[in-house]
Design a protein around this motif. Structure first.
Motif, PDB file in Angstrom:
ATOM      1  N   SER A 282       0.703  -1.233  -0.035  1.00 53.85           N
ATOM      2  CA  SER A 282       0.010   0.023  -0.052  1.00 53.85           C
ATOM      3  C   SER A 282       0.962   1.161  -0.083  1.00 53.85           C
ATOM      4  CB  SER A 282      -0.859   0.121   1.262  1.00 53.85           C
ATOM      5  OG  SER A 282      -1.674   1.061   1.202  1.00 53.85           O
ATOM      6  N   HIS A 283       0.677   2.148  -1.048  1.00 51.83           N
ATOM      7  CA  HIS A 283       1.322   3.636  -0.959  1.00 51.83           C
ATOM      8  C   HIS A 283       2.751   3.177  -1.129  1.00 51.83           C
ATOM      9  CE1 HIS A 283      -2.418   5.695   0.079  1.00 51.83           C
ATOM     10  NE2 HIS A 283      -2.397   4.868   1.116  1.00 51.83           N
ATOM     11  N   ALA A 284       3.146   2.357  -2.054  1.00 50.63           N
ATOM     12  CA  ALA A 284       4.564   1.988  -2.197  1.00 50.63           C
ATOM     13  C   ALA A 284       5.587   3.083  -2.636  1.00 50.63           C
ATOM     14  CB  ALA A 284       4.655   0.724  -3.045  1.00 50.63           C
ATOM     15  N   THR A 285       4.921   3.669  -3.476  1.00 48.58           N
ATOM     16  CA  THR A 285       5.638   4.915  -4.169  1.00 48.58           C
ATOM     17  C   THR A 285       5.890   5.922  -3.189  1.00 48.58           C
ATOM     18  OG1 THR A 285       4.230   4.536  -6.139  1.00 48.58           O
ATOM     19  CG2 THR A 285       5.665   6.769  -5.792  1.00 48.58           C
ATOM     20  N   GLN A 286       5.252   6.290  -2.051  1.00 45.61           N
ATOM     21  CA  GLN A 286       5.441   7.143  -1.124  1.00 45.61           C
ATOM     22  C   GLN A 286       6.446   6.607  -0.386  1.00 45.61           C
ATOM     23  OE1 GLN A 286       2.370   9.183   1.155  1.00 45.61           O
ATOM     24  NE2 GLN A 286       0.733   8.568  -0.303  1.00 45.61           N
ATOM     25  N   ILE A 287       6.388   5.107   0.163  1.00 43.32           N
ATOM     26  CA  ILE A 287       7.696   4.765   0.780  1.00 43.32           C
ATOM     27  C   ILE A 287       9.029   4.631   0.194  1.00 43.32           C
ATOM     28  CG2 ILE A 287       8.284   2.511   2.021  1.00 43.32           C
ATOM     29  CD1 ILE A 287       5.322   2.104   2.254  1.00 43.32           C
ATOM     30  N   ASN A 288       8.818   4.512  -0.996  1.00 41.57           N
ATOM     31  CA  ASN A 288      10.225   4.437  -1.836  1.00 41.57           C
ATOM     32  C   ASN A 288      10.653   5.860  -2.048  1.00 41.57           C
ATOM     33  OD1 ASN A 288      12.180   3.207  -3.538  1.00 41.57           O
ATOM     34  ND2 ASN A 288      11.269   4.474  -5.286  1.00 41.57           N
ATOM     35  N   GLU A 289       9.735   6.590  -1.934  1.00 46.60           N
ATOM     36  CA  GLU A 289      10.477   8.202  -2.189  1.00 46.60           C
ATOM     37  C   GLU A 289      11.065   8.800  -0.618  1.00 46.60           C
ATOM     38  OE1 GLU A 289       7.408   9.785  -5.523  1.00 46.60           O
ATOM     39  OE2 GLU A 289       7.173  10.413  -3.332  1.00 46.60           O
TER      40      GLU A 289
ATOM     41  N   GLU B  74      14.372   7.135  -0.365  1.00 51.14           N
ATOM     42  CA  GLU B  74      15.510   7.629  -0.985  1.00 51.14           C
ATOM     43  C   GLU B  74      15.900   8.937  -0.563  1.00 51.14           C
ATOM     44  OE1 GLU B  74      14.366   5.689  -5.413  1.00 51.14           O
ATOM     45  OE2 GLU B  74      13.706   7.923  -5.074  1.00 51.14           O
ATOM     46  N   GLN B  75      15.224   9.548   0.218  1.00 51.21           N
ATOM     47  CA  GLN B  75      15.551  10.985   0.628  1.00 51.21           C
ATOM     48  C   GLN B  75      16.061  10.885   2.128  1.00 51.21           C
ATOM     49  OE1 GLN B  75      12.106  13.496   0.025  1.00 51.21           O
ATOM     50  NE2 GLN B  75      12.251  12.825  -2.173  1.00 51.21           N
ATOM     51  N   SER B  76      15.858   9.765   2.525  1.00 48.70           N
ATOM     52  CA  SER B  76      16.227   9.673   4.131  1.00 48.70           C
ATOM     53  C   SER B  76      17.683   9.382   4.273  1.00 48.70           C
ATOM     54  CB  SER B  76      15.568   8.455   4.721  1.00 48.70           C
ATOM     55  OG  SER B  76      16.099   7.412   4.405  1.00 48.70           O
ATOM     56  N   LYS B  77      18.250   9.572   5.538  1.00 55.97           N
ATOM     57  CA  LYS B  77      19.732   9.363   5.933  1.00 55.97           C
ATOM     58  C   LYS B  77      20.030   7.781   5.573  1.00 55.97           C
ATOM     59  CE  LYS B  77      18.696   8.088  10.615  1.00 55.97           C
ATOM     60  NZ  LYS B  77      18.780   8.653  12.193  1.00 55.97           N
ATOM     61  N   TRP B  78      18.920   7.137   5.645  1.00 55.18           N
ATOM     62  CA  TRP B  78      19.250   5.313   5.421  1.00 55.18           C
ATOM     63  C   TRP B  78      19.970   5.170   3.966  1.00 55.18           C
ATOM     64  CZ3 TRP B  78      19.680   3.865  10.148  1.00 55.18           C
ATOM     65  CH2 TRP B  78      18.664   4.327  11.038  1.00 55.18           C
TER      66      TRP B  78
ATOM     67  N   LYS C  71      22.729  -1.328   3.855  1.00 55.73           N
ATOM     68  CA  LYS C  71      22.090  -1.254   2.451  1.00 55.73           C
ATOM     69  C   LYS C  71      20.787  -1.283   2.491  1.00 55.73           C
ATOM     70  CE  LYS C  71      26.143  -2.760  -0.222  1.00 55.73           C
ATOM     71  NZ  LYS C  71      26.512  -3.882  -1.243  1.00 55.73           N
ATOM     72  N   VAL C  72      19.864  -0.504   1.863  1.00 60.97           N
ATOM     73  CA  VAL C  72      18.569  -0.372   2.156  1.00 60.97           C
ATOM     74  C   VAL C  72      18.089  -0.471   0.755  1.00 60.97           C
ATOM     75  CG1 VAL C  72      18.388   1.990   2.307  1.00 60.97           C
ATOM     76  CG2 VAL C  72      16.509   0.551   3.050  1.00 60.97           C
ATOM     77  N   ALA C  73      16.859  -1.209   0.464  1.00 64.29           N
ATOM     78  CA  ALA C  73      16.288  -1.168  -0.867  1.00 64.29           C
ATOM     79  C   ALA C  73      14.742  -1.499  -0.601  1.00 64.29           C
ATOM     80  CB  ALA C  73      16.673  -2.422  -1.607  1.00 64.29           C
ATOM     81  N   THR C  74      13.905  -0.917  -1.368  1.00 60.91           N
ATOM     82  CA  THR C  74      12.388  -1.241  -1.364  1.00 60.91           C
ATOM     83  C   THR C  74      12.005  -2.341  -2.433  1.00 60.91           C
ATOM     84  OG1 THR C  74      12.090   0.554  -2.882  1.00 60.91           O
ATOM     85  CG2 THR C  74      12.049   1.037  -0.525  1.00 60.91           C
ATOM     86  N   ILE C  75      11.307  -3.322  -2.167  1.00 54.59           N
ATOM     87  CA  ILE C  75      10.680  -4.112  -3.055  1.00 54.59           C
ATOM     88  C   ILE C  75       9.103  -3.782  -3.288  1.00 54.59           C
ATOM     89  CG2 ILE C  75       9.937  -6.765  -3.177  1.00 54.59           C
ATOM     90  CD1 ILE C  75      12.655  -7.126  -1.690  1.00 54.59           C
TER      91      ILE C  75
ATOM     92  N   ASN D 162      16.916  12.675  19.444  1.00 58.50           N
ATOM     93  CA  ASN D 162      16.842  13.300  17.924  1.00 58.50           C
ATOM     94  C   ASN D 162      17.168  12.266  16.993  1.00 58.50           C
ATOM     95  OD1 ASN D 162      15.969  15.941  18.967  1.00 58.50           O
ATOM     96  ND2 ASN D 162      18.104  16.150  19.698  1.00 58.50           N
ATOM     97  N   ILE D 163      16.346  11.336  16.933  1.00 59.46           N
ATOM     98  CA  ILE D 163      16.493  10.320  15.857  1.00 59.46           C
ATOM     99  C   ILE D 163      16.662  10.889  14.331  1.00 59.46           C
ATOM    100  CG2 ILE D 163      15.312   8.222  14.926  1.00 59.46           C
ATOM    101  CD1 ILE D 163      14.124   7.697  17.550  1.00 59.46           C
ATOM    102  N   MET D 164      15.521  11.816  14.189  1.00 60.04           N
ATOM    103  CA  MET D 164      15.650  12.500  12.874  1.00 60.04           C
ATOM    104  C   MET D 164      16.989  13.590  12.827  1.00 60.04           C
ATOM    105  SD  MET D 164      13.184  10.893  11.464  1.00 60.04           S
ATOM    106  CE  MET D 164      12.615  12.043   9.997  1.00 60.04           C
ATOM    107  N   SER D 165      17.481  13.541  11.501  1.00 51.06           N
ATOM    108  CA  SER D 165      18.723  14.482  11.624  1.00 51.06           C
ATOM    109  C   SER D 165      18.399  16.045  11.683  1.00 51.06           C
ATOM    110  CB  SER D 165      19.258  14.294  10.385  1.00 51.06           C
ATOM    111  OG  SER D 165      18.553  14.795   9.236  1.00 51.06           O
ATOM    112  N   ASP D 166      17.281  16.495  11.620  1.00 44.44           N
ATOM    113  CA  ASP D 166      16.888  17.893  11.675  1.00 44.44           C
ATOM    114  C   ASP D 166      16.055  18.135  12.724  1.00 44.44           C
ATOM    115  OD1 ASP D 166      13.685  18.136   9.823  1.00 44.44           O
ATOM    116  OD2 ASP D 166      14.574  16.329  10.992  1.00 44.44           O
TER     117      ASP D 166
END
Length: 729
Positions: free
Chosen positions: A82-89, A92-96, A104-108, A312-316
Motif C-alpha cells: 500500500s502506497h509503495a511509491t510514497q515509501i520508496n520516495e 530515497e531521501q532519508s539518511k538510510w 544497504k537499504v532497498a524497497t521491494i 533526536n532520531i531524525m537528523s533535523d
C-alpha cells in the motif's frame, strides 16, 4: 542512534565465533513489512501509509530502522504494497540511503500483496534471501538488545536441526496497556521455550471465557510445559530461509501466527520447530489507535530508554528534555500564561497562545494553537491550526487540519488530513473524519458480463463515508468515515470498536492471567437411536438430539478447517468426517451443513483479509474442497438439500455480496460436475419464488436463465445436425 559499520564483525570476534559464523553475521538481512494489511488506521491510511504516520513526531518506520541499525543488519529490504511509491520516495531521501548508512537499504514493490503470506511468497519468488534473516513489522517500537536474541537463536539452531523460527515475546503485567489488544496464548516447553502450540484468545473486552483444546500428541516427550497469555507479540522474528519456501508450498497460509506458526506446530509432515525468546525489555507494535496511544505515552515517559525523543532520531530534530517529561524543539513560541503539563512534546516553530493548557500530549511542527484552549492526552500533527477556546481530549488531529473557534472534540475522535471544522462545532466521541471521500478498500474483479460488471464496479467504487456538514459545519470540509462492517462477524465488529478507541479502559478489561484452562477431555451425550428412528417421547429426546447435532457441527467444522489449513488430501478429510459422523450417529445432512459452513468461513477469511476477490476466493475454496460433496450426497434429493444449505448459510454469513458468493459456489460445483442442470432446475423451481432470499438469488437467477438458454440452443443445434444428416442420407 544508528549503529556503526563493522560492529558486528568485531563483536563476533570477541565472542570467539568462527570465520564462517562471522561471514554469516556480515550477511544478516532484515525484511521489513511496511504494510500491516489492515484498515484499522483508516481514513488516515487512505492518504498516507501507516509506516509513515508519526509517533511522537517521528515516522513509525524510523523506529524499526533504528532497531535494525543497532542489530547490525547489513541489508534491509522493505516490502511495500500500500502506497509503495510514497515509501520508496521517503527512503530515497532519508539518511538510510546515504553512503555512510549502517546498512544497504532497498524497497521491494509488491503492490499485489494482500497478506504476510503473499509478501513471503513474493520474496521466495525473487530469490533474495541468502540466509537467516530478521522479519519485522514497520511499526515496532523497542529497545530489545538484539545480540541476546540472536545468540539465543543461534544456540537453538545448533541444538535443534529442525528449528526454523525464533519469536521475540515481551513479558507484560496483567493490566499492561498494550496487552489487551489481540491477546494470544502460547504453550511452551519449560525446558527450552520451544513453542508447542499457539492460539488466539478472545479479546479483553469480549468477556468470553478462554479455553485451550490441544491435541495430546503435541505434548508427547515433553516433561513440563507452561501456558502463557502474558506475552506481547512484537512481531520481531528471526527466520531461516525455509520460512518463505513453506509459505510458497502452502498458499492458504496468510497470517504469520494464526496460519503459519499454528500450521507448523500442528503439522506432522513438516516436523519443524518454533522457539520463543522472552524478554523483559520494551517491545510492542502500533496495531491500533489504542496501542498508538499507549506506546506514545510509554515513549514520552522514557520506558523505551535509551530510545528517547531527545536522542533526536531524525537528523533535523532539536529536542531538549525538561523535568516532568517535557520535550521542546528550538523556535517554539509559548505565550507567558500558557501551561505546559507533564509528558508533553512540542515541535519547532509551533506557537501556543495565552491561557492554553496542554498535558500528556504531542504537538507537531508549525502548529498554530490559539488562546484558552485545553488539549489533553491528544496528538496534534504538523501544520495543524486550533482556534481559540477549543477543547481536545484524547484525540488525533492530522496534518494541515484546521479547527475553528470553540470546537470540542470528544474522546476518541480522529480528524484526518486537510479537514476543516467550522466554529462552535462539537464532534461526538469516536468519530473519524477524512478530508476527502474514501473509497472501499475491497476492490474485486468478478469477471461478469459487461452489464453486470458495470454494476459491480459502481458498487466497488462506493464511498465509505459521507459529507459531514452536521459535524464540520457549513464552512467546514470533511467526510465522516465509518468502517465497512457488512462482511465482518460479531467478533470483528467488537475488535473494530476497540481498535477505534484511543482510551485505555482498563477497568473493563477481563484479561486475567488465570483465565485460561486446558481441556483434555470433553463429555458428550450419546444418542441411542439413529436419525431415522421413531421416538415415543419426542420432547424428552429433542434436547439430546439438538445438543448432539450442535456438538457435531462444531467438531465437523473444525475437522474441515483443519484439513484446509494443513492442506490434507480429500481422502483423509473424508475419512475423518465419516468417522466423526458414525461416532456421533448423525445424518449426511449435518455433514453437508458443517462442510458448507467451514468452506464459506474460509471464503470470508480470504475476502476480509483482502487476499483474494470474492469470486476468486469462492472458486479457489469450492474448486478444491467442493469435491467433498461427492461423498456426502448420493441421490437427487440430497444434492437439492446441498443447494438449500448453500443458500441459507451464504445468507447467514454476512457477506458484502452474498449473491456473488452463492452464484460462484454453484457455478464452481457445476463446472466440476458435482451439480447438473436437471438438479439445478428442480431446485430453482422450488426456491425461485421465495422472497426471503431475493438478495442472495439475484445473480443465480441470471445464471439459471443463461443455463436454460444455452441448453435450448444446444438442443436446437443437435436437432439441426440430425436433420442435415437425414437429408444427406
Amino acid at each position: 542512534m544508528a549503529g556503526k559499520k563493522g560492529k558486528s564483525g568485531g563483536k563476533s570476534a570477541q565472542n570467539g565465533l568462527s570465520k564462517g559464523e562471522m561471514a554469516q553475521d556480515d550477511r544478516l538481512q532484515a525484511i521489513v513489512l511496511t504494510d500491516s494489511f489492515e484498515t484499522r488506521f483508516m481514513p488516515l491510511t487512505s492518504v498516507k501509509p501507516k509506516c509513515l504516520l508519526p509517533l511522537a513526531n517521528v515516522p513509525l518506520i524510523e523506529y524499526t530502522l533504528e532497531f535494525l541499525a543497532t542489530a547490525n543488519a547489513k541489508e534491509v529490504l522493505l516490502v511495500c504494497s500500500s502506497h509503495a511509491t510514497q515509501i520508496n520516495e521517503y527512503i530515497e531521501q532519508s539518511k538510510w540511503n546515504l553512503p555512510w548508512s549502517p546498512f544497504k537499504v532497498a524497497t521491494i514493490m509488491s503492490p499485489e500483496a494482500r497478506s504476510v503470506g503473499d509478501a513471503m511468497r513474493d520474496l521466495d519468488n525473487r530469490g533474495v534471501i541468502t540466509g537467516d534473516f530478521i522479519l519485522i513489522s514497520g511499526d515496532v517500537i523497542t529497545n530489545v538488545e538484539f545480540d541476546k536474541l540472536y545468540d539465543f537463536h543461534k544456540k537453538m539452531r545448533a541444538k535443534d536441526k529442525d528449528h526454523i523460527l525464533t519469536m521475540c515475546l515481551s513479558k507484560a503485567s496483567q493490566y499492561h496497556r498494550t496487552r489487551s489488544f489481540e491477546p494470544a496464548a502460547f504453550i511452551l516447553d519449560k525446558a527450552d521455550d520451544r513453542c508447542l502450540y499457539y492460539q488466539k484468545i478472545p479479546t479483553a473486552f469480549s468477556r468470553e471465557k478462554s479455553a485451550l483444546e490441544i491435541d495430546p500428541e503435541l505434548l508427547e516427550n515433553v516433561e513440563e510445559f507452561t501456558i502463557r497469555n502474558d506475552l506481547i507479540d512484537c512481531r520481531i522474528d528471526i527466520c531461516s530461509p525455509l520460512v518463505p519456501a513453506i509459505f510458497q508450498e502452502n498458499f492458504d497460509y496468510q497470517m504469520l501466527r494464526s496460519d503459519f506458526v499454528k500450521g507448523i506446530l500442528s503439522s506432522d509432515l513438516l516436523s519443524k520447530h518454533v522457539y520463543a525468546y522472552i524478554t523483559d525489555e520494551h517491545a510492542a507494535r502500533v496495531e491500533s489507535w489504542q496501542t498508538y496511544d499507549s506506546i506514545s505515552q510509554d515513549f514520552i515517559g522514557r520506558w523505551c530508554f535509551p530510545l528517547t525523543l531527545d536522542a533526536n532520531i531524525m537528523s533535523d530534530q532539536t529536542y531538549s528534555y525538561e523535568s516532568g517529561h517535557v520535550y521542546k524543539e528550538k523556535d517554539v513560541v509559548l505565550a507567558q500564561s500558557c501551561k505546559i503539563g507533564r509528558c508533553t512534546a512540542i515541535g519547532s516553530r509551533t506557537r501556543i497562545g495565552e491561557g492554553t493548557t496542554i498535558e500528556n500530549s504531542v504537538i507537531g511542527r508549525n502548529c498554530q494553537i490559539g488562546e484558552n484552549i485545553r488539549i489533553q492526552n491528544s496528538y496534534i500533527w504538523d501544520n495543524a491550526v486550533i482556534g481559540n477556546k477549543s477543547i481536545i481530549d484524547h484525540c488525533i488531529v492530522a496534518n494541515n487540519a484546521v479547527l475553528g473557534q470553540n470546537v470540542t472534540l470528544d474522546d476518541g475522535c480522529v480528524i484526518g488530513f486537510d479537514v476543516r471544522i467550522d466554529d462552535n462545532m462539537e464532534v461526538p466521541s469516536g468519530t473519524r473524519i477524512s478530508g476527502t471521500p474514501v473509497k472501499s478498500m475491497h476492490p474485486q474483479d468478478f469477471g461478469m458480463s459487461d452489464d453486470e460488471s458495470s454494476d459491480s464496479e459502481k458498487e466497488d467504487d462506493k464511498i465509505i463515508g459521507s459529507l459531514a456538514v452536521t459535524l464540520v459545519g457549513s464552512q467546514g470540509l470533511g467526510y465522516k468515515y465509518e468502517s465497512d462492517l457488512s462482511d465482518m462477524d460479531e467478533e470483528a465488529v467488537d475488535m473494530d470498536k476497540v481498535a477505534n478507541d484511543l482510551s485505555n479502559r482498563l477497568e473493563e478489561a477481563c484479561l486475567s492471567d488465570d483465565s485460561i484452562s486446558s481441556a483434555t477431555t470433553r463429555t458428550r451425550k450419546k444418542r441411542t437411536m439413529s436419525a431415522n428412528s421413531a421416538y415415543t417421547d419426542r420432547e424428552e429426546n429433542a434436547s439430546d438430539l439438538e445438543e448432539e447435532e450442535e456438538d457435531f457441527q462444531v467438531e465437523g467444522i473444525a475437522t474441515v478447517k483443519r484439513a484446509i489449513e494443513n492442506n490434507h488430501d480429500l481422502d483423509t478429510a473424508l475419512l475423518e468426517l465419516n468417522t466423526l459422523r458414525m461416532s456421533m450417529n448423525v445424518t449426511y445432512h449435518e455433514v453437508r451443513d458443517a462442510t458448507v459452513i467451514a468452506l464459506l468461513r474460509r471464503v470470508h477469511h480470504f475476502i476480509a483479509t483482502q487476499t483474494l476477490g470474492c469470486k476468486e476466493a469462492v472458486t479457489k475454496v469450492f474448486g478444491q474442497w467442493g469435491l467433498l460433496f461427492r461423498r456426502q450426497a448420493f441421490d437427487p434429493e440430497e444434492y437439492i438439500d446441498l443447494m438449500d444449505i448453500l443458500m441459507n448459510r451464504t445468507s447467514e454469513q454476512g457477506f458484502e455480496k452474498p449473491d456473488l458468493v452463492l452464484f460462484s459456489a454453484l457455478n464452481t460445483l457445476y463446472d466440476n460436475d458435482i451439480l447438473d442442470e436437471d438438479l439445478i432446475y428442480r431446485w430453482w423451481d422450488a426456491v425461485s419464488q421465495d422472497p426471503a432470499f431475493d438478495e442472495v438469488k439475484r445473480l443465480t437467477a441470471k445464471w439459471v436463465e443463461w443455463l436454460k438458454e444455452a441448453d435450448e440452443e444446444s438442443t436446437e443445434e443437435s436437432s439441426e445436425d440430425e436433420e442435415d444428416t437425414s437429408e444427406e442420407e
